[in-house]
Design a protein around this motif. Structure first.
Motif, PDB file in Angstrom:
ATOM      1  N   CYS A   1      -4.128 -17.060 -20.620  1.00 30.12           N
ATOM      2  CA  CYS A   1      -4.258 -18.059 -21.420  1.00 30.12           C
ATOM      3  C   CYS A   1      -2.640 -18.989 -21.703  1.00 30.12           C
ATOM      4  N   LEU A   2      -2.394 -19.720 -21.137  1.00 27.50           N
ATOM      5  CA  LEU A   2      -0.980 -20.493 -21.652  1.00 27.50           C
ATOM      6  C   LEU A   2      -0.714 -21.292 -22.387  1.00 27.50           C
ATOM      7  N   GLU A   3      -2.002 -21.945 -23.045  1.00 30.67           N
ATOM      8  CA  GLU A   3      -2.275 -22.745 -24.281  1.00 30.67           C
ATOM      9  C   GLU A   3      -1.423 -23.899 -23.728  1.00 30.67           C
ATOM     10  N   ASP A   4      -1.641 -24.097 -22.165  1.00 35.39           N
ATOM     11  CA  ASP A   4      -0.331 -25.707 -21.527  1.00 35.39           C
ATOM     12  C   ASP A   4      -1.613 -27.226 -22.173  1.00 35.39           C
TER      13      ASP A   4
ATOM     14  N   TYR B   1       4.865 -12.516 -15.975  1.00 42.44           N
ATOM     15  CA  TYR B   1       5.451 -11.461 -15.869  1.00 42.44           C
ATOM     16  C   TYR B   1       5.983 -11.343 -17.560  1.00 42.44           C
ATOM     17  N   LEU B   2       7.479 -12.353 -18.039  1.00 43.92           N
ATOM     18  CA  LEU B   2       8.294 -12.092 -18.883  1.00 43.92           C
ATOM     19  C   LEU B   2       7.351 -12.711 -19.910  1.00 43.92           C
ATOM     20  N   ASP B   3       5.992 -12.912 -20.081  1.00 40.57           N
ATOM     21  CA  ASP B   3       5.232 -13.616 -20.920  1.00 40.57           C
ATOM     22  C   ASP B   3       4.433 -12.703 -21.503  1.00 40.57           C
ATOM     23  N   ARG B   4       4.094 -12.815 -23.032  1.00 40.25           N
ATOM     24  CA  ARG B   4       3.724 -11.979 -23.764  1.00 40.25           C
ATOM     25  C   ARG B   4       2.326 -12.320 -24.103  1.00 40.25           C
ATOM     26  N   PHE B   5       1.820 -11.576 -24.312  1.00 40.60           N
ATOM     27  CA  PHE B   5      -0.094 -12.482 -24.825  1.00 40.60           C
ATOM     28  C   PHE B   5      -0.836 -10.721 -25.308  1.00 40.60           C
TER      29      PHE B   5
ATOM     30  N   LYS C   1       8.581 -17.625  -8.272  1.00 38.67           N
ATOM     31  CA  LYS C   1       7.041 -17.391  -8.075  1.00 38.67           C
ATOM     32  C   LYS C   1       6.647 -17.946  -9.361  1.00 38.67           C
ATOM     33  N   ILE C   2       5.582 -18.691 -10.227  1.00 43.10           N
ATOM     34  CA  ILE C   2       4.677 -18.613 -11.094  1.00 43.10           C
ATOM     35  C   ILE C   2       3.907 -16.867 -11.681  1.00 43.10           C
TER      36      ILE C   2
ATOM     37  N   TYR D   1       6.604 -17.503 -25.186  1.00 46.35           N
ATOM     38  CA  TYR D   1       7.551 -16.873 -24.173  1.00 46.35           C
ATOM     39  C   TYR D   1       8.676 -16.758 -24.452  1.00 46.35           C
ATOM     40  N   LYS D   2       9.094 -15.916 -23.651  1.00 47.66           N
ATOM     41  CA  LYS D   2      10.128 -14.981 -24.122  1.00 47.66           C
ATOM     42  C   LYS D   2      11.946 -16.224 -22.946  1.00 47.66           C
ATOM     43  N   TYR D   3      11.588 -16.287 -22.402  1.00 43.38           N
ATOM     44  CA  TYR D   3      12.793 -17.811 -21.342  1.00 43.38           C
ATOM     45  C   TYR D   3      11.584 -18.986 -21.343  1.00 43.38           C
TER      46      TYR D   3
END
Length: 90
Positions: free
Chosen positions: A59-62, A8-12, A2-3, A87-89
């Motif tokens: 924000c995911l900056e997409d 959860y894997l990303d760092r902000f 799931k998104i 993004y870690k992965y």
């Protein structure tokens, strides 16, 4: 996966100023479809009462909001250096 699990894997790293600016809240009030709310995968934009709130910290900056803004009412920029999402992965 799931998104929510992927996010959860990303760092902000949040800046104290937003890199996403609503130019005119009145334009958002007249926009019927509100595509920025419906398109953003991170749910950065929310309709609260009579205005759009912007939770720029997630924000995911997409650039999805930049593409779908029908009136060009969002001033979208990348965060300042050292801030934003990492993004870690993948």
């Amino acid at each position: 996966m799931k998104i929510e699990d992927k996010l959860y894997l990303d760092r902000f790293v949040s800046d104290d100023t937003s890199h996403l600016i609503i130019i005119d809240q009145g334009v958002c009030a007249q926009c019927e479809l509100k595509p920025c709310i419906n398109t953003c995968p991170a749910h950065v934009y929310q309709w609260e009462g009579d205005r759009i709130s912007v939770a720029y910290e997630g924000c995911l900056e997409d650039g999805a909001c930049r593409i779908v803004r029908p009136y060009g009412n969002i001033d979208w920029r990348y965060p300042r250096g050292g801030f934003g999402v990492s993004y870690k992965y993948g």
